[in-house]
Design a protein around this motif. Structure first.
Motif, PDB file in Angstrom:
ATOM      1  N   VAL A 110     -88.857 -72.873  83.406  1.00 40.68           N
ATOM      2  CA  VAL A 110     -88.182 -72.452  84.634  1.00 40.68           C
ATOM      3  C   VAL A 110     -86.786 -71.922  84.323  1.00 40.68           C
ATOM      4  CG1 VAL A 110     -87.307 -73.231  86.869  1.00 40.68           C
ATOM      5  CG2 VAL A 110     -89.525 -74.057  86.045  1.00 40.68           C
ATOM      6  N   GLY A 111     -86.143 -72.501  83.292  1.00 43.82           N
ATOM      7  CA  GLY A 111     -84.809 -72.061  82.914  1.00 43.82           C
ATOM      8  C   GLY A 111     -84.776 -70.646  82.372  1.00 43.82           C
ATOM      9  N   ARG A 112     -85.909 -70.160  81.914  1.00 46.98           N
ATOM     10  CA  ARG A 112     -86.006 -68.766  81.480  1.00 46.98           C
ATOM     11  C   ARG A 112     -86.458 -67.984  82.708  1.00 46.98           C
ATOM     12  NH1 ARG A 112     -89.456 -70.091  75.946  1.00 46.98           N
ATOM     13  NH2 ARG A 112     -88.159 -71.845  75.298  1.00 46.98           N
ATOM     14  N   VAL A 113     -85.492 -67.627  83.530  1.00 41.09           N
ATOM     15  CA  VAL A 113     -85.781 -67.194  84.891  1.00 41.09           C
ATOM     16  C   VAL A 113     -86.753 -66.025  84.961  1.00 41.09           C
ATOM     17  CG1 VAL A 113     -84.756 -66.278  87.008  1.00 41.09           C
ATOM     18  CG2 VAL A 113     -83.586 -68.082  85.723  1.00 41.09           C
ATOM     19  N   GLN A 114     -86.508 -64.990  84.199  1.00 40.09           N
ATOM     20  CA  GLN A 114     -87.384 -63.816  84.294  1.00 40.09           C
ATOM     21  C   GLN A 114     -88.804 -64.133  83.823  1.00 40.09           C
ATOM     22  OE1 GLN A 114     -86.699 -61.041  85.925  1.00 40.09           O
ATOM     23  NE2 GLN A 114     -84.773 -62.103  86.397  1.00 40.09           N
ATOM     24  N   GLU A 115     -88.914 -64.967  82.813  1.00 35.36           N
ATOM     25  CA  GLU A 115     -90.239 -65.369  82.327  1.00 35.36           C
ATOM     26  C   GLU A 115     -90.973 -66.168  83.397  1.00 35.36           C
ATOM     27  OE1 GLU A 115     -92.059 -67.786  78.475  1.00 35.36           O
ATOM     28  OE2 GLU A 115     -89.983 -67.063  78.451  1.00 35.36           O
ATOM     29  N   PHE A 116     -90.248 -67.071  84.035  1.00 34.76           N
ATOM     30  CA  PHE A 116     -90.834 -67.878  85.101  1.00 34.76           C
ATOM     31  C   PHE A 116     -91.253 -67.015  86.280  1.00 34.76           C
ATOM     32  CE2 PHE A 116     -89.888 -70.146  89.140  1.00 34.76           C
ATOM     33  CZ  PHE A 116     -90.973 -71.008  89.133  1.00 34.76           C
ATOM     34  N   LEU A 117     -90.368 -66.114  86.713  1.00 33.69           N
ATOM     35  CA  LEU A 117     -90.675 -65.251  87.843  1.00 33.69           C
ATOM     36  C   LEU A 117     -91.841 -64.319  87.542  1.00 33.69           C
ATOM     37  CD1 LEU A 117     -87.070 -64.343  89.030  1.00 33.69           C
ATOM     38  CD2 LEU A 117     -88.663 -65.929  90.118  1.00 33.69           C
ATOM     39  N   SER A 118     -91.924 -63.863  86.302  1.00 34.44           N
ATOM     40  CA  SER A 118     -93.040 -63.006  85.906  1.00 34.44           C
ATOM     41  C   SER A 118     -94.365 -63.754  86.002  1.00 34.44           C
ATOM     42  CB  SER A 118     -92.823 -62.492  84.480  1.00 34.44           C
ATOM     43  OG  SER A 118     -93.925 -61.723  84.048  1.00 34.44           O
ATOM     44  N   ALA A 119     -94.370 -65.008  85.527  1.00 34.93           N
ATOM     45  CA  ALA A 119     -95.577 -65.822  85.614  1.00 34.93           C
ATOM     46  C   ALA A 119     -95.956 -66.084  87.066  1.00 34.93           C
ATOM     47  CB  ALA A 119     -95.387 -67.140  84.875  1.00 34.93           C
TER      48      ALA A 119
END
Length: 219
Positions: A110-119
């Motif tokens: 979740v702390g890797r915001v763009q990665e989380f939002l992409s998922a």
């Protein structure tokens, strides 16, 4: 995108809500336990649910059980499950009830915001997103003498990226190979796992489920 969040940790629950609202996403409800989560699903009919695996009262599998029940009540509901640890048995249990619009990620992601939002977006769009750390541990734990043992190291790399929900072009960019090479590796994976092109199921997801289920059986 209308979202319900089920998380018993108030800091993470509110932090997720703030993060998503800052991205102009509509968090319609939050819940601290499985019962409150299911009530929110019935009341708001969201597009996506973000659910913690371990919730009160026993902090074992309440989140998974609630996620499965939520999809029974609202077919087509996209679900992104969050877990503090790699718990492949829970990942398998969730995916076994249908793979479309499902994700399983570690909370640290979740702390890797763009990665989380992409998922989250992939799941909302009906795709599948499995945390790469979950995939990596399952591949390490899978013993030989299975169909997965037939895969080459590069084919395993491709399978791991497929599990993350990446398409062929994204896989090619990640591995620095051509789209044609990725297509060939995927074709080989399907052949070695005996996934026929006439199968009604999504063969990409079925390939991932194949080793999830195998690793779960052998723990």
């Amino acid at each position: 995108m209308r979202i319900v969040i089920a998380e018993d940790d108030p800091l993470l629950r509110e932090g997720l809500a703030l993060l998503l609202r800052a991205e102009a996403l509509d968090v319609v409800a939050t819940a601290a336990d499985a019962g409150g989560f299911l009530d929110a699903i019935d009341a708001h009919r969201p597009d996506v649910a973000i659910v913690d695996v371990r919730m009160p009262p026993t902090h074992t599998d309440e989140g998974i059980v609630a996620a499965v029940e939520a999809r029974r009540r609202q077919p087509g509901l996209a679900v992104l499950v969050l877990s503090a640890y790699v718990e492949q048995a829970f990942a398998t249990e969730l995916l076994a009830h249908g793979s479309s619009g499902l994700g399983y990620m570690l909370k640290e992601r979740v702390g890797r915001v763009q990665e989380f939002l992409s998922a989250l977006q992939r799941v909302a769009d009906g795709g599948t997103a499995i945390d790469p750390d979950v995939v990596a541990q399952l591949l390490v734990r899978t013993r030989p003498d299975t169909q997965l043992d037939r895969l080459s190291p590069r084919e395993r790399d491709v399978l791991a990226l497929m599990a993350e929900g990446l398409g062929n072009t994204a896989i090619a960019e990640r591995l620095f190979v051509t789209d044609g090479a990725v297509h060939k590796h995927i074709r080989n994976i399907f052949a070695k796992l005996e996934l026929a092109p006439t199968d009604r199921a999504d063969r990409r997801v079925t390939a991932v489920l194949h080793y999830l289920e195998d690793a779960n059986r052998r723990l």
